[in-house]
Design an enzyme around this catalytic site. Structure first.
Site, short mmCIF file in Angstrom:
data_model
loop_
_atom_site.label_atom_id
_atom_site.label_comp_id
_atom_site.label_asym_id
_atom_site.label_seq_id
_atom_site.Cartn_x
_atom_site.Cartn_y
_atom_site.Cartn_z
CD GLU A 1 -2.48 -1.63 0.03
OE1 GLU A 1 -2.45 -0.85 -0.87
OE2 GLU A 1 -2.74 -2.91 -0.06
N GLY A 2 2.00 1.24 -0.73
CA GLY A 2 3.05 2.09 -0.55
C GLY A 2 4.13 2.14 0.47
#
Length: 600
Positions: free
Chosen positions: A443-444
């Protein structure tokens, strides 16, 4: 490892004594019935489910993993997963904070977050199946047409359909401008999507009747960068006109990733071969639509760090109370035994208190953020909604990165407390370490979160969002400056709050001359803001506890809060000063070495 026990007393402290949700939640339209009794009943039911259903199957599921059948492209989840999911649906937890129009219970998000934490502590791999579905629900609810909402949301809310988000491709992760998956328009308004997606959590499984993939792809003649990406709904089974499931869509699991942790979650390679999809939101605005889901997932990652840190703390504490090794340096504490329990040793206490301090501050932060999400969505006060939105935007990358970094520290310390037994699979602690490690990556990555915080959330608006938070900290410090009991907390917090204003301005000025300065500062800057955030919550918790400890039947609970706050400010908060030194060093030490000179 001891059986997981949900920290219900601490949830009660954070929700009802710290942020005082009952003074706010019932005043928001639609939440009038969300009383303290309702909160307590849901939390007790969530605790019972996580303790009795999820925790007992966690280790066995890690050993078993998911079974992929290449001939049928199907995946079998570990024993007990499907049955636990069915019970979860029957209890209504899949639709806890979802819109009643689509079958949800309409409860506040500030109630949903503690239940999410419990799932992450008890069985984080299992928690990702309903977690991804909730993200899909949020994206469709925010950006779908009325027809799309009516078609998909009731089934996702009920839990008989689940969801995924499909971003990453073999050649592109964070840089989605390189995305190659293509969508060709069909005459009936649908598209045919072709491409390969990797690292798709819960991408294929046997727990639901249908899986709704949200897929980023590029339409013909769209711009080549991120401005040319659209978002599409791609169901595993197509939907008939009457709402029943139709033929199998040409979206298949090609394989499962072989991973370090979260082995009981089906992290899939998804192949789309002309799969039928449907545009959601505007053409070429897919990334903005997907960010609704991604931001929810980033908060979910933070919850994973928090939940696994709590599980590691419980395991380490139980072990430290029972394991006999050596004598206290000041003489025997348990002279009737051959040695003292290792909890008497200062270094073991250092690790346990670090776990406790990071976990309890993270719990306060997530409750605060969840409350801001509720205010942003439901408040009738425009200014209150905007302030809440700005605080959520600012602190989401902090929650994702700082909480997962600290969660990984907590699980590693849990392993260290157990010593050799921590490294042995049967004791369960090494699984927590492995499961937690991914939370810093997906998610980054946490480095991307740091750039997002400094670049987009702070410098891009000249510190407007940051000032809203630092003003809150300033008001707290000002209001409590004369309290002798809080001096040891308020003074360093106030000093850091002032230093951050100067540091931020200096980084911004340096970045105007050389953008690498922002990139070089980002990770240390996020950790600095993280400590400001945790410091604020620990000072606040200490104030609440100090006001209730004397004469209370729960004096031990409140005094433990004050002692943990004291540990945090004396042993962990001082990291901020070394971070300020490294921030002042700038980009030059990082960029001076030519790339070809790294290896010899």
């Amino acid at each position: 490892m001891p059986a997981y026990k949900a920290p219900l007393r601490d949830f009660d402290f954070v929700l009802n004594e710290l942020i005082e949700v009952q003074n706010i939640i019932p005043t928001l339209p639609g939440y009038e019935e969300a009383t303290a009794d309702v909160f307590a009943s849901y939390l007790e039911a969530g605790a019972k489910f996580c303790e009795n259903e999820l925790s007992p199957i966690n280790r066995a599921a890690d050993e078993e993993g998911c079974l992929f059948d290449a001939a049928t492209h199907s995946v079998k989840t570990p024993a007990g997963f499907k049955e636990a999911y069915q019970q979860f649906c029957e209890l209504g937890f899949t639709g806890l904070d979802c819109d009643p129009e689509y079958g949800g219970q309409g409860m506040p998000k500030v109630l949903g977050f503690p239940i999410m934490e419990m799932q992450c502590s008890a069985n984080v791999a299992w928690s990702m199946y309903p977690g991804l579905s909730h993200g899909a629900y949020s994206a469709i609810h925010a950006h779908g047409t009325d027809e799309q909402k009516a078609t998909y949301l009731p089934h996702i809310v009920a839990g008989d359909w689940t969801g995924t988000m499909c971003l990453t491709e073999p050649h592109c992760g964070t840089d989605l401008g390189l995305l190659k998956t293509r969508a060709e328009p069909n005459d009936d308004g649908s598209v045919s999507i072709t491409g390969t997606k990797i690292f798709i959590s819960a991408g294929e499984h046997d727990m639901s009747d249908n899986i709704i993939h949200l897929v980023l792809a590029r339409l013909p003649d769209s711009p080549k960068d991120v401005k040319g990406i659209s978002l599409f709904i791609v169901p595993k089974f197509l939907i008939n006109a009457d709402g029943s499931l139709g033929e199998r869509n040409t979206v298949f699991c090609g394989s499962l990733e072989h991973k370090m942790g979260i082995k009981a979650n089906a992290t899939a390679v998804i192949n789309l071969d002309g799969a039928r999809g449907y545009l959601i939101g505007e053409k070429n605005k897919g990334l903005a639509c997907m960010f609704t889901m991604m931001n929810a997932a980033r908060l979910g990652c933070g919850m994973q760090g928090l939940g696994l840190g709590e599980a590691a703390f419980q395991g380490a504490l139980a072990y430290a109370r029972e394991r006999l090794q050596m004598r206290s340096l000041n003489g025997p504490v348990a002279p009737e035994k051959p040695a003292d329990p290792i909890i008497v040793h200062p270094d073991v206490r250092r690790m346990l208190l670090t776990q406790k301090a990071y976990t309890e501050a993270g719990r306060a932060l997530t409750a605060f953020l969840a409350l801001q999400l509720d205010i942003e969505e439901k408040s009738t006060d425009d200014d209150a909604r905007q302030d809440a939105a700005d605080l959520v935007a600012l602190l989401t990358p902090v929650a994702k990165a700082f909480m997962t970094d600290n969660g990984y520290t907590a699980t590693n310390m849990g392993m260290q407390v157990l010593g050799g037994h921590g490294f042995i699979r049967e004791w369960g602690m090494e699984q927590l370490v492995r499961d937690c490690r991914i939370s810093q990556i997906y998610e980054g990555t946490n480095g991307i979160q740091a750039i997002d915080l400094l670049g987009r959330k702070v410098l891009m608006d000249q510190g407007q969002k940051l000032r809203k938070f630092t003003k809150m900290v300033h008001k707290f410090c000002e209001a409590n400056a004369g309290d002798a009991q809080l001096k040891e907390f308020v003074e360093p917090l106030s000093a850091l709050n002032k230093q951050i204003a100067e540091i931020t301005m200096n980084i911004g000025m340096a970045a105007m001359m050389n953008k690498d300065e922002a990139g070089a500062a980002a990770t240390d800057y996020l950790r600095l803001i993280g400590h400001l955030t945790y410091g604020y919550f620990w000072a606040w918790m200490a104030r609440v506890a100090a006001g209730k400890a004397e004469g209370s039947a729960e004096a031990a609970f409140y005094n433990a809060k004050i002692s943990t706050a004291r540990f945090y400010f004396s042993k962990l908060f001082p990291e901020t000063q070394s971070l300020i030194v490294t921030l002042k060093a700038g980009a030059k030490p990082l960029m001076a070495l030519d790339a070809e000179d790294f290896a010899f």
